[in-house]
Design a protein around this motif. Structure first.
Motif, short mmCIF file in Angstrom:
data_model
loop_
_atom_site.label_atom_id
_atom_site.label_comp_id
_atom_site.label_asym_id
_atom_site.label_seq_id
_atom_site.Cartn_x
_atom_site.Cartn_y
_atom_site.Cartn_z
N GLY A 160 0.81 -1.22 0.00
CA GLY A 160 0.00 0.00 0.00
C GLY A 160 0.84 1.26 0.00
N LEU A 161 1.92 1.25 -0.77
CA LEU A 161 2.83 2.39 -0.81
C LEU A 161 2.23 3.54 -1.59
CD1 LEU A 161 6.07 0.37 -1.67
CD2 LEU A 161 5.42 1.25 0.58
N ASP A 162 2.53 4.75 -1.14
CA ASP A 162 2.14 5.94 -1.89
C ASP A 162 3.14 6.24 -3.01
OD1 ASP A 162 -0.20 6.83 -0.30
OD2 ASP A 162 1.31 6.97 1.29
N ALA A 163 4.40 5.92 -2.76
CA ALA A 163 5.45 6.25 -3.72
C ALA A 163 6.59 5.25 -3.64
CB ALA A 163 5.98 7.66 -3.46
N VAL A 164 7.18 4.98 -4.80
CA VAL A 164 8.44 4.23 -4.88
C VAL A 164 9.42 5.16 -5.59
CG1 VAL A 164 9.66 2.21 -5.77
CG2 VAL A 164 7.30 1.98 -4.96
N VAL A 165 10.55 5.43 -4.93
CA VAL A 165 11.55 6.35 -5.46
C VAL A 165 12.77 5.54 -5.89
CG1 VAL A 165 12.98 8.36 -4.96
CG2 VAL A 165 10.73 8.12 -3.86
N PHE A 166 13.07 5.58 -7.19
CA PHE A 166 14.25 4.91 -7.73
C PHE A 166 15.45 5.84 -7.55
CE2 PHE A 166 10.76 2.76 -9.72
CZ PHE A 166 11.20 1.50 -10.06
N ALA A 177 11.62 4.04 -18.11
CA ALA A 177 11.05 2.79 -17.57
C ALA A 177 9.90 3.05 -16.61
CB ALA A 177 12.13 1.97 -16.88
N THR A 178 9.90 4.20 -15.94
CA THR A 178 8.86 4.49 -14.95
C THR A 178 7.78 5.41 -15.48
OG1 THR A 178 10.18 6.30 -14.00
CG2 THR A 178 10.42 4.11 -13.00
N ARG A 179 7.93 5.85 -16.72
CA ARG A 179 6.91 6.71 -17.34
C ARG A 179 5.58 5.96 -17.33
NH1 ARG A 179 8.74 8.28 -23.03
NH2 ARG A 179 8.38 6.06 -23.28
N GLY A 180 4.55 6.62 -16.93
CA GLY A 180 3.24 5.97 -16.88
C GLY A 180 2.93 5.30 -15.55
N LEU A 181 3.86 5.36 -14.60
CA LEU A 181 3.63 4.81 -13.26
C LEU A 181 3.51 6.01 -12.32
CD1 LEU A 181 6.32 1.96 -13.25
CD2 LEU A 181 3.87 1.76 -13.78
N PRO A 182 2.30 6.46 -12.03
CA PRO A 182 2.14 7.70 -11.27
C PRO A 182 2.73 7.66 -9.86
CG PRO A 182 0.02 6.59 -11.53
CD PRO A 182 1.01 5.84 -12.37
N TRP A 183 2.92 6.49 -9.32
CA TRP A 183 3.46 6.34 -7.97
C TRP A 183 4.98 6.24 -7.97
CZ3 TRP A 183 6.00 1.83 -8.45
CH2 TRP A 183 5.51 0.91 -9.38
N ALA A 184 5.60 6.16 -9.14
CA ALA A 184 7.06 6.00 -9.24
C ALA A 184 7.72 7.32 -9.60
CB ALA A 184 7.40 4.95 -10.30
N SER A 185 8.89 7.55 -9.01
CA SER A 185 9.68 8.72 -9.37
C SER A 185 11.16 8.34 -9.36
CB SER A 185 9.42 9.88 -8.41
OG SER A 185 9.84 9.54 -7.11
N VAL A 186 11.96 9.21 -9.94
CA VAL A 186 13.41 9.00 -10.02
C VAL A 186 14.05 10.17 -9.29
CG1 VAL A 186 15.39 8.79 -11.57
CG2 VAL A 186 13.16 7.82 -12.23
N SER A 187 14.99 9.85 -8.40
CA SER A 187 15.68 10.88 -7.63
C SER A 187 17.18 10.84 -7.92
CB SER A 187 15.45 10.67 -6.13
OG SER A 187 16.26 11.54 -5.38
N GLU A 188 17.77 12.03 -8.00
CA GLU A 188 19.21 12.16 -8.19
C GLU A 188 19.94 12.29 -6.86
OE1 GLU A 188 20.30 15.14 -11.10
OE2 GLU A 188 18.40 14.86 -12.15
N LEU A 189 19.24 12.11 -5.76
CA LEU A 189 19.81 12.34 -4.43
C LEU A 189 21.14 11.64 -4.23
CD1 LEU A 189 19.66 13.40 -1.51
CD2 LEU A 189 18.26 11.39 -0.96
#
Length: 186
Positions: A29-35, A63-75
């Motif tokens: 039940g995650l709100d977000a997955v950050v790659f 690869a994550t385009r179209g997955l509203p819960w996924a994002s990519v971070s440069e952290l």
């Protein structure tokens, strides 16, 4: 907000990584997955990556385009190497103090978790989502963990081999957009 951090080399990202994130998102039940592409794993120092940081970021975004819960971070790429998970968690907590944090990893990393820097800090801050192929690995005392079983044959090292020798990548291992991007790189 239930946020899952998913660190790795992603050299390159493949559909197995996307499947892991999708399964974790649904099951927990995650709100977000950050790659979070790693600058340099402490356990793989000196290992040469096939793709640059910018190329890995580009492929992660494809690869994550179209997955509203996924994002990519440069952290992690902005922190000095090596890539210590505790520094990512610490930096994330500083900017997102309200988040309930999870960390997605495979069985191989779970087996080495005791070797991670500031292990006790990570155990206090995170719930680990452990993705495994066969039998669930043994739980660890005092460590919050969710075990998810899944099966995907994709392998970044095998994809790199196919790209290097020009042979076809097995169907379903890589998104078509990512494969086209990877094959355009000299």
């Amino acid at each position: 907000m239930k946020t899952c951090l998913f660190g790795g080399s992603f050299d390159p990202i493949h559909l197995g990584h996307v499947q892991m994130a999708t399964d974790a998102h649904r099951a927990c039940g995650l709100d977000a997955v950050v790659f979070l592409p790693a600058a340099e794993s402490p356990f793989k120092q000196g290992q040469h990556l096939m793709f640059s940081n910018e190329q890995r970021l580009d492929m992660l975004r494809l690869a994550t385009r179209g997955l509203p819960w996924a994002s990519v971070s440069e952290l992690d790429l902005q922190l000095p190497p090596p890539s210590w998970s505790w520094r990512i968690v610490e930096a994330w907590k500083n900017t997102h103090p309200q988040d309930e944090l999870f960390w997605l990893l495979g069985t191989d990393q779970w087996d080495e978790l005791h070797r991670w820097g500031r292990y006790d800090y990570l155990v206090q801050q995170l719930t680990f989502i452990v993705y495994h192929r066969d039998h669930a690995p043994a739980p660890r005392d005092g460590v919050r963990a969710v075990f998810l079983q899944g099966q995907h044959p994709a392998s970044s090292s095998e994809i790199r081999r196919h790209l290097a020798d020009g042979s076809p990548i097995p169907h379903g291992w890589m998104s078509p957009d990512c494969e086209q991007y990877a094959r355009r790189i000299p």
